[in-house]
Motif scaffolding. Structure first.
Motif, PDB file in Angstrom:
ATOM      1  N   ALA A 273      -2.615   0.798  -8.292  1.00 46.18           N
ATOM      2  CA  ALA A 273      -3.069  -0.377  -7.466  1.00 46.18           C
ATOM      3  C   ALA A 273      -4.967  -0.553  -9.418  1.00 46.18           C
ATOM      4  O   ALA A 273      -4.301  -0.314  -9.972  1.00 46.18           O
TER       5      ALA A 273
ATOM      6  N   ILE B 255      -8.621   6.391   2.040  1.00 41.62           N
ATOM      7  CA  ILE B 255      -9.217   5.175   1.414  1.00 41.62           C
ATOM      8  C   ILE B 255      -8.745   5.294   0.333  1.00 41.62           C
ATOM      9  O   ILE B 255      -8.233   5.232  -0.688  1.00 41.62           O
ATOM     10  N   GLN B 256     -10.685   5.821   0.123  1.00 43.93           N
ATOM     11  CA  GLN B 256     -10.509   7.006  -1.606  1.00 43.93           C
ATOM     12  C   GLN B 256      -9.263   7.526  -1.969  1.00 43.93           C
ATOM     13  O   GLN B 256      -9.278   7.990  -3.354  1.00 43.93           O
TER      14      GLN B 256
ATOM     15  N   LEU C 198       1.141  -1.412   0.043  1.00 45.78           N
ATOM     16  CA  LEU C 198      -0.143  -0.258   0.023  1.00 45.78           C
ATOM     17  C   LEU C 198       1.088   1.423  -0.047  1.00 45.78           C
ATOM     18  O   LEU C 198       0.854   2.064  -0.141  1.00 45.78           O
TER      19      LEU C 198
ATOM     20  N   LEU D 188     -10.567  -4.576  -4.832  1.00 42.76           N
ATOM     21  CA  LEU D 188      -9.958  -2.698  -4.655  1.00 42.76           C
ATOM     22  C   LEU D 188      -8.577  -3.809  -4.144  1.00 42.76           C
ATOM     23  O   LEU D 188      -8.333  -4.369  -3.627  1.00 42.76           O
TER      24      LEU D 188
ATOM     25  N   THR E 290      -5.689   6.474  -3.027  1.00 40.06           N
ATOM     26  CA  THR E 290      -6.148   5.389  -4.245  1.00 40.06           C
ATOM     27  C   THR E 290      -6.218   5.921  -5.849  1.00 40.06           C
ATOM     28  O   THR E 290      -5.346   5.123  -6.699  1.00 40.06           O
TER      29      THR E 290
ATOM     30  N   PHE F 228      -3.806  -4.036  -4.984  1.00 37.74           N
ATOM     31  CA  PHE F 228      -2.913  -2.975  -5.046  1.00 37.74           C
ATOM     32  C   PHE F 228      -0.725  -4.200  -5.853  1.00 37.74           C
ATOM     33  O   PHE F 228      -1.230  -5.326  -5.308  1.00 37.74           O
TER      34      PHE F 228
ATOM     35  N   LYS G 292      -3.108   6.197  -7.501  1.00 33.29           N
ATOM     36  CA  LYS G 292      -2.320   4.847  -7.186  1.00 33.29           C
ATOM     37  C   LYS G 292      -2.734   4.157  -8.840  1.00 33.29           C
ATOM     38  O   LYS G 292      -2.077   3.849  -9.010  1.00 33.29           O
TER      39      LYS G 292
END
Length: 318
Positions: free
Chosen positions: A183, A170-171, A19, A199, A174, A201, A177
């Motif tokens: 991601a 998180i939103q 992450l 989701l 991401t 990674f 990424k």
């Protein structure tokens, strides 16, 4: 867990790596996949010479290879094996059909085909991986649906989900990424309505499955199996070797995963401090006890902490 009453630092290896693209500076910033021997360069954080007497690096997966930095002569460490991890080793498979024939029994194959055919017959199904490109509006819309589906699913299970309370963060992190191919978001649609979202990674030739959910109105189709089917096809096409489903023993993981690995805790401590050595021994023994209780299905079956936490938090709200 009594050892949490102690003063110590901790980090979680597998989540830091996938992450955050970082690992503790106790280790050299290069990791390799034991299945393919391919190397992953990563950053590092924290200091080897922490002011704390104890540092616990949790969730070190046994299928990754790495080396320790040259430690201060006063720093020692112990390893304690903990829970199992589950992954799909796709290395060497030419297509999804070959993988299914090699890894699913006849009954599971028949059931998978039947469920898939019924789903596609009764609904207008499509599937897409958002990887490297997605509009901000589409991303926000999908994450809104993602949150709703996840919340409904875990309310149905009456189980606490720690990601829901941290959803905004998180939103926020991401989106970039996904654009940078660190991601991906896999979505199964019925018409334009998301009914299954995962989701992931990405790190080298490994994909780490982080959060997965589906619309409970489609439960009869075994949406987890349908999602896995799409994943394996996409992963083979994109030359991914490992699909890591991480910790947590479930029937779904046991059915699809063709490799189990161990999560290890690394406990770094200062050997010339009596208190540090005593704390280390207490931590080691408590971790061994916890794993013994897991092995006997007392923790994880008889006592499920996430279900107890769900009940406790709902009582607080009321």
């Amino acid at each position: 867990m009594f050892y949490k009453l102690f003063s110590f630092q901790d980090s979680r290896f597998i989540f830091d790596l996938f992450l955050e693209n970082k690992i503790s500076s106790f280790y050299l910033p290069v990791v390799s996949n034991n299945f393919t021997n391919k190397y992953i360069e990563t950053g590092s954080f924290e200091s080897k010479n922490s002011s704390k007497n104890i540092h616990i690096v949790k969730d070190v997966p046994s299928y990754l290879n790495f080396s320790l930095q040259k430690l201060n002569s006063n720093i020692k460490f112990r390893k304690v094996q903990q829970y199992k991890g589950y992954l799909v080793n796709i290395n060497g498979f030419k297509d999804v059909t070959t993988f299914i024939n090699d890894n699913l029994n006849k009954r599971n194959r028949k059931n998978l085909i039947s469920k898939k055919n019924k789903l596609y017959k009764n609904h207008k199904i499509s599937s897409k991986f958002f990887f490297g490109e997605i509009s901000k509006d589409n991303y926000q819309s999908l994450f809104k649906a993602f949150y709703r589906l996840l919340k409904v699913r875990f309310n149905e299970k009456r189980t606490y989900n720690r990601y829901l309370s941290n959803w905004d963060t998180i939103q926020e992190v991401t989106y970039q990424k996904i654009l940078e191919k660190e991601a991906s978001l896999h979505v199964i649609f019925d018409n334009h309505n998301p009914i299954g979202i995962t989701l992931n990674f990405h790190k080298g030739d490994i994909v780490f499955s982080h959060i997965q959910t589906y619309d409970i109105n489609y439960s009869k189709y075994n949406m987890g199996d349908i999602s896995m089917l799409h994943h394996i096809e996409w992963l083979i096409t994109n030359k991914i070797a490992v699909f890591d489903l991480s910790m947590g023993k479930t029937y779904y993981k046991e059915k699809w995963c063709n490799h189990e690995y161990n999560f290890i805790y690394h406990i770094f401590y200062k050997k010339n401090t009596i208190l540090s050595r005593v704390k280390m021994q207490i931590i080691v023994q408590e971790l061994k006890l916890l794993q013994f209780l897991r092995d006997k299905n007392i923790i994880g079956k008889l006592f499920m902490f996430d279900k107890l936490l769900y009940t406790y938090k709902n009582r607080l709200v009321k």
